[in-house]
Scaffold this active site. Sequence first.
Site, PDB file in Angstrom:
ATOM      1  N   ILE A 187       0.765  -1.141   0.396  1.00  0.00           N
ATOM      2  CA  ILE A 187      -0.019  -0.318   0.115  1.00  0.00           C
ATOM      3  C   ILE A 187       0.765   0.953   0.463  1.00  0.00           C
ATOM      4  O   ILE A 187       0.285   2.060  -0.297  1.00  0.00           O
ATOM      5  CB  ILE A 187      -0.968  -0.124   1.166  1.00  0.00           C
ATOM      6  CG1 ILE A 187      -2.197   0.746   1.147  1.00  0.00           C
ATOM      7  CG2 ILE A 187      -0.263   0.247   2.497  1.00  0.00           C
ATOM      8  CD1 ILE A 187      -2.801   1.100   2.380  1.00  0.00           C
ATOM      9  N   ASN A 226      11.891  -8.422   6.829  1.00  0.00           N
ATOM     10  CA  ASN A 226      12.251  -7.434   7.994  1.00  0.00           C
ATOM     11  C   ASN A 226      11.514  -8.400   8.931  1.00  0.00           C
ATOM     12  O   ASN A 226      10.703  -9.568   9.597  1.00  0.00           O
ATOM     13  CB  ASN A 226      11.554  -5.648   8.571  1.00  0.00           C
ATOM     14  CG  ASN A 226      11.911  -5.523   7.040  1.00  0.00           C
ATOM     15  OD1 ASN A 226      13.250  -5.238   6.757  1.00  0.00           O
ATOM     16  ND2 ASN A 226      10.649  -4.567   6.414  1.00  0.00           N
ATOM     17  N   HIS A 242       9.375  -8.480   0.757  1.00  0.00           N
ATOM     18  CA  HIS A 242       9.084  -7.852  -0.020  1.00  0.00           C
ATOM     19  C   HIS A 242       9.769  -7.832  -1.294  1.00  0.00           C
ATOM     20  O   HIS A 242      10.951  -7.825  -1.618  1.00  0.00           O
ATOM     21  CB  HIS A 242       9.692  -6.166   0.420  1.00  0.00           C
ATOM     22  CG  HIS A 242       9.501  -5.925   1.711  1.00  0.00           C
ATOM     23  ND1 HIS A 242       8.530  -5.001   1.923  1.00  0.00           N
ATOM     24  CD2 HIS A 242       9.616  -6.425   3.078  1.00  0.00           C
ATOM     25  CE1 HIS A 242       7.968  -4.704   3.169  1.00  0.00           C
ATOM     26  NE2 HIS A 242       8.758  -5.427   4.246  1.00  0.00           N
ATOM     27  N   HIS A 300       6.264 -12.215   5.581  1.00  0.00           N
ATOM     28  CA  HIS A 300       6.039 -11.551   4.510  1.00  0.00           C
ATOM     29  C   HIS A 300       7.560 -11.697   3.932  1.00  0.00           C
ATOM     30  O   HIS A 300       8.127 -10.591   3.922  1.00  0.00           O
ATOM     31  CB  HIS A 300       5.294 -10.525   4.048  1.00  0.00           C
ATOM     32  CG  HIS A 300       5.562  -9.608   4.922  1.00  0.00           C
ATOM     33  ND1 HIS A 300       5.446  -8.932   6.612  1.00  0.00           N
ATOM     34  CD2 HIS A 300       6.177  -7.986   5.220  1.00  0.00           C
ATOM     35  CE1 HIS A 300       5.996  -8.224   7.411  1.00  0.00           C
ATOM     36  NE2 HIS A 300       6.591  -7.090   6.226  1.00  0.00           N
TER      37      HIS A 300
HETATM   38  P1  5GP Z   1       7.257  -4.670   7.549  1.00  0.00           P
HETATM   39  O1  5GP Z   1       7.981  -3.120   7.817  1.00  0.00           O
HETATM   40  O2  5GP Z   1       6.003  -5.695   8.790  1.00  0.00           O
HETATM   41  O3  5GP Z   1       8.324  -5.384   6.308  1.00  0.00           O
HETATM   42  O4  5GP Z   1       6.424  -4.526   6.513  1.00  0.00           O
HETATM   43  C1  5GP Z   1       4.997  -4.083   5.918  1.00  0.00           C
HETATM   44  C2  5GP Z   1       4.713  -3.375   4.960  1.00  0.00           C
HETATM   45  O5  5GP Z   1       3.308  -4.120   4.544  1.00  0.00           O
HETATM   46  C3  5GP Z   1       5.174  -2.310   4.674  1.00  0.00           C
HETATM   47  O6  5GP Z   1       5.050  -1.961   3.397  1.00  0.00           O
HETATM   48  C4  5GP Z   1       3.287  -1.882   4.533  1.00  0.00           C
HETATM   49  O7  5GP Z   1       3.574  -0.383   3.355  1.00  0.00           O
HETATM   50  C5  5GP Z   1       2.132  -2.618   4.134  1.00  0.00           C
HETATM   51  N1  5GP Z   1       1.141  -2.570   3.910  1.00  0.00           N
HETATM   52  C6  5GP Z   1       0.739  -1.951   5.510  1.00  0.00           C
HETATM   53  N2  5GP Z   1      -0.322  -2.121   5.704  1.00  0.00           N
HETATM   54  C7  5GP Z   1      -0.805  -2.759   4.749  1.00  0.00           C
HETATM   55  C8  5GP Z   1      -1.801  -2.417   4.205  1.00  0.00           C
HETATM   56  O8  5GP Z   1      -3.230  -2.639   4.374  1.00  0.00           O
HETATM   57  N3  5GP Z   1      -2.504  -3.020   2.744  1.00  0.00           N
HETATM   58  C9  5GP Z   1      -1.503  -3.417   1.876  1.00  0.00           C
HETATM   59  N4  5GP Z   1      -1.491  -3.653   0.490  1.00  0.00           N
HETATM   60  N5  5GP Z   1       0.132  -3.278   2.735  1.00  0.00           N
HETATM   61  C10 5GP Z   1       0.270  -2.885   4.020  1.00  0.00           C
END
Ligand code: 5GP
Length: 112
Positions: free
Chosen positions: A30, A85, A100, A98
């Site tokens: 997002i 991460n 990226h 997840h």
């Molecule tokens: P992290 O910081 O945990 O490695 O990555 C989480 C990712 O989830 C972030 O890049 C953030 O932008 C994405 N994200 C958070 N909320 C949402 C959402 O509601 N929908 C989508 N598609 N991505 C999200």
Amino acid sequence: MKTLFEKIIDREIPAHIIYEDEFCLAFHDIHPQAPTHILLIPKKPIAKLADAQANDQLLLGHLLMTVNKITQDLEIADAFRLVINNGAKAGQTVFHLHLHILSGRPFHWPPG
Ligand code: 5GP
């Protein structure tokens, strides 16, 4: 309680889904950090990579092979960065494993 990504798997929160199979789901981030920024998640709710168990080995391999499929389909297989991460201090904000997949701009090393 369901994580945000479990809600996306269950279609309770909308997402731009680009790939799905029995074991995993991929959708656009997002807040994209590159022209292409895809999140690939297992359907099994593993909080972070460090929590994966020996019996998750096939699933983890499947995720990497799915990265190859997705990047080939998107025609970015020649240059992409894959990021996981693990833990809040490493930048993890959603506690559902997840990957990226980032592409479409230069990436520097060491990462920030
Ligand atoms: P992290 O910081 O945990 O490695 O990555 C989480 C990712 O989830 C972030 O890049 C953030 O932008 C994405 N994200 C958070 N909320 C949402 C959402 O509601 N929908 C989508 N598609 N991505 C999200």
